[in-house]
Write a protein that holds these residues in place. Structure first.
Motif, PDB file in Angstrom:
ATOM      1  N   ASN A  97       0.864  -1.218  -0.165  1.00 60.48           N
ATOM      2  CA  ASN A  97      -0.104  -0.048  -0.143  1.00 60.48           C
ATOM      3  C   ASN A  97       1.108   1.275   0.088  1.00 60.48           C
ATOM      4  O   ASN A  97       1.203   1.600   0.995  1.00 60.48           O
ATOM      5  N   VAL A  98       1.316   1.721  -1.112  1.00 56.34           N
ATOM      6  CA  VAL A  98       2.292   2.744  -1.464  1.00 56.34           C
ATOM      7  C   VAL A  98       1.564   3.999  -0.717  1.00 56.34           C
ATOM      8  O   VAL A  98       0.628   4.431  -1.034  1.00 56.34           O
ATOM      9  N   VAL A  99       2.311   4.757   0.012  1.00 56.86           N
ATOM     10  CA  VAL A  99       1.829   6.165   0.570  1.00 56.86           C
ATOM     11  C   VAL A  99       2.663   7.219   0.261  1.00 56.86           C
ATOM     12  O   VAL A  99       4.047   6.963   0.106  1.00 56.86           O
ATOM     13  N   ASP A 100       2.221   8.442   0.374  1.00 59.82           N
ATOM     14  CA  ASP A 100       2.807   9.623   0.225  1.00 59.82           C
ATOM     15  C   ASP A 100       2.454  10.894   1.099  1.00 59.82           C
ATOM     16  O   ASP A 100       2.557  11.942   0.940  1.00 59.82           O
ATOM     17  N   GLY A 101       1.658  10.527   1.981  1.00 62.06           N
ATOM     18  CA  GLY A 101       1.234  11.360   2.956  1.00 62.06           C
ATOM     19  C   GLY A 101      -0.474  11.787   2.681  1.00 62.06           C
ATOM     20  O   GLY A 101      -1.082  12.510   3.382  1.00 62.06           O
ATOM     21  N   THR A 102      -0.972  11.409   1.457  1.00 57.63           N
ATOM     22  CA  THR A 102      -2.120  11.882   1.011  1.00 57.63           C
ATOM     23  C   THR A 102      -3.179  10.684   1.106  1.00 57.63           C
ATOM     24  O   THR A 102      -2.674   9.393   1.208  1.00 57.63           O
ATOM     25  N   SER A 157      -7.407   4.581   0.963  1.00 57.94           N
ATOM     26  CA  SER A 157      -6.491   3.995   0.020  1.00 57.94           C
ATOM     27  C   SER A 157      -7.444   3.305  -1.248  1.00 57.94           C
ATOM     28  O   SER A 157      -7.236   2.223  -1.516  1.00 57.94           O
ATOM     29  N   PRO A 158      -7.818   4.430  -1.928  1.00 61.64           N
ATOM     30  CA  PRO A 158      -8.657   3.712  -3.131  1.00 61.64           C
ATOM     31  C   PRO A 158      -7.796   3.149  -4.236  1.00 61.64           C
ATOM     32  O   PRO A 158      -8.259   2.086  -4.880  1.00 61.64           O
ATOM     33  N   GLY A 199       4.644  -1.510   8.401  1.00 61.99           N
ATOM     34  CA  GLY A 199       6.053  -0.860   8.537  1.00 61.99           C
ATOM     35  C   GLY A 199       6.345  -0.304   7.471  1.00 61.99           C
ATOM     36  O   GLY A 199       7.130   0.748   7.262  1.00 61.99           O
ATOM     37  N   ALA A 200       6.052  -1.074   6.117  1.00 61.70           N
ATOM     38  CA  ALA A 200       6.523  -0.516   5.008  1.00 61.70           C
ATOM     39  C   ALA A 200       5.758   0.804   4.513  1.00 61.70           C
ATOM     40  O   ALA A 200       6.190   1.411   3.566  1.00 61.70           O
ATOM     41  N   MET A 201       4.559   1.159   5.276  1.00 61.23           N
ATOM     42  CA  MET A 201       3.949   2.527   5.210  1.00 61.23           C
ATOM     43  C   MET A 201       4.409   3.542   6.111  1.00 61.23           C
ATOM     44  O   MET A 201       3.897   4.564   6.106  1.00 61.23           O
ATOM     45  N   GLY A 202       5.450   3.418   7.054  1.00 55.60           N
ATOM     46  CA  GLY A 202       6.080   4.051   7.730  1.00 55.60           C
ATOM     47  C   GLY A 202       5.639   4.151   9.071  1.00 55.60           C
ATOM     48  O   GLY A 202       5.897   4.855  10.073  1.00 55.60           O
TER      49      GLY A 202
END
Length: 279
Positions: A97-102, A157-158, A199-202
């Motif tokens: 689940n790739v994240v960038d804060g949005t 997380s659409p 954890g991979a999402m921070g």
């Protein structure tokens, strides 16, 4: 055990979590295992676990590669073929689940591309590139999806949810095509599993534990009352890879979530308490 003796298995995303547990279980059952991921140190940890259960170190193949890169995909496949001479089973486990804060509809188009690249496109490319080997061996493909695919929404997380939904439909379509050529395709949809996924999402490790324990304690989250373990999903993946035990299962997405996806709004509340409040 020699359940998969002589079988060559590729497991993507096998440096930790479900992928690592699956690799260990295949190795215990006699398979020749190719493990792969981007983190060499974590892959080495997986290799050490495999070496404790295999009869010979030659049955373990380690490939450090980027699965979202065409060159990385080719490296994984050719390494397995060179070492073991064939590919019998492909486990498309890598995902994130790739994240960038949005979140929600504020997620960027760049994040959309990155999310679909690892969760969907990489699977499509691996299937296309291994297809000839799997047809030759009359092999198996198991894709690792998620209950995020629906039908319940995951509004934060659409893109991740949509990518997994696409993977489920792709599994069905490819299964119908490849079964005609002797290759079975299925997928598994895990629920809340105690891995390093967050954890991979921070998310810090301590916070991960709190979140998972909270979910497990809530009636409306996990009816079974406990989070799943990577080994639980590994058992299901290995079952679906075993033609003797699951030969008539084709194109299915098997849910393993402790009952999470069964919950309706009514079930998530204690109706006896609600009725008492109304008296």
């Amino acid at each position: 055990m020699t359940r998969f003796a002589g079988k060559s298995v590729i497991i993507t995303g096998s440096s930790s979590g479900i992928g690592r547990a699956t690799a260990v279980l295949f190795a215990k059952n006699g398979a020749q295992v190719t493990i792969t991921g981007r983190n060499a140190e974590k892959l080495e940890a997986t290799k050490k676990k495999l070496l404790k259960v295999v009869k010979t170190p030659d049955s373990v193949n380690v490939v450090v590669a980027n699965l979202t890169d065409a060159q990385g995909q080719d490296q994984i496949i050719q390494s397995a073929v060179k070492k073991f001479g064939k590919i019998d089973i492909l486990i498309n486990n890598a995902g994130a689940n790739v994240v960038d804060g949005t979140v929600n509809t504020d997620q960027s188009i760049d994040l959309y591309h990155k999310t679909f690249q690892i969760n969907f496109q990489a699977v499509v490319e691996m299937v296309k590139k291994t297809k000839k080997y799997l047809i030759e061996s009359k092999g198996e493909i198991v894709n690792v999806s998620s209950i995020a695919a629906g039908p319940q929404a995951v509004s934060m997380s659409p893109y991740y949810a949509a990518a997994k939904a696409a993977l489920n439909q792709y599994t069905r379509c490819v299964a119908l095509d490849l079964i005609k050529q002797g290759v079975r395709v299925n997928s598994v949809s895990p629920g809340i599993i105690a891995t390093n996924f967050m954890g991979a999402m921070g998310v810090p490790e301590q916070a991960q534990k709190k979140i998972v324990n909270l979910f497990a304690s809530e009636k409306g989250c996990i009816p079974a009352g406990v989070p799943g373990k990577p080994e639980d999903i590994a058992e299901l993946i290995v079952f679906l890879s075993d033609r003797k035990r699951s030969f008539y299962i084709v194109g299915q997405s098997i849910v393993a979530d402790g009952g999470t996806s069964l919950i309706s709004p009514m079930e998530s509340q204690n109706l006896e308490d609600v009725m008492e409040l109304g008296t």
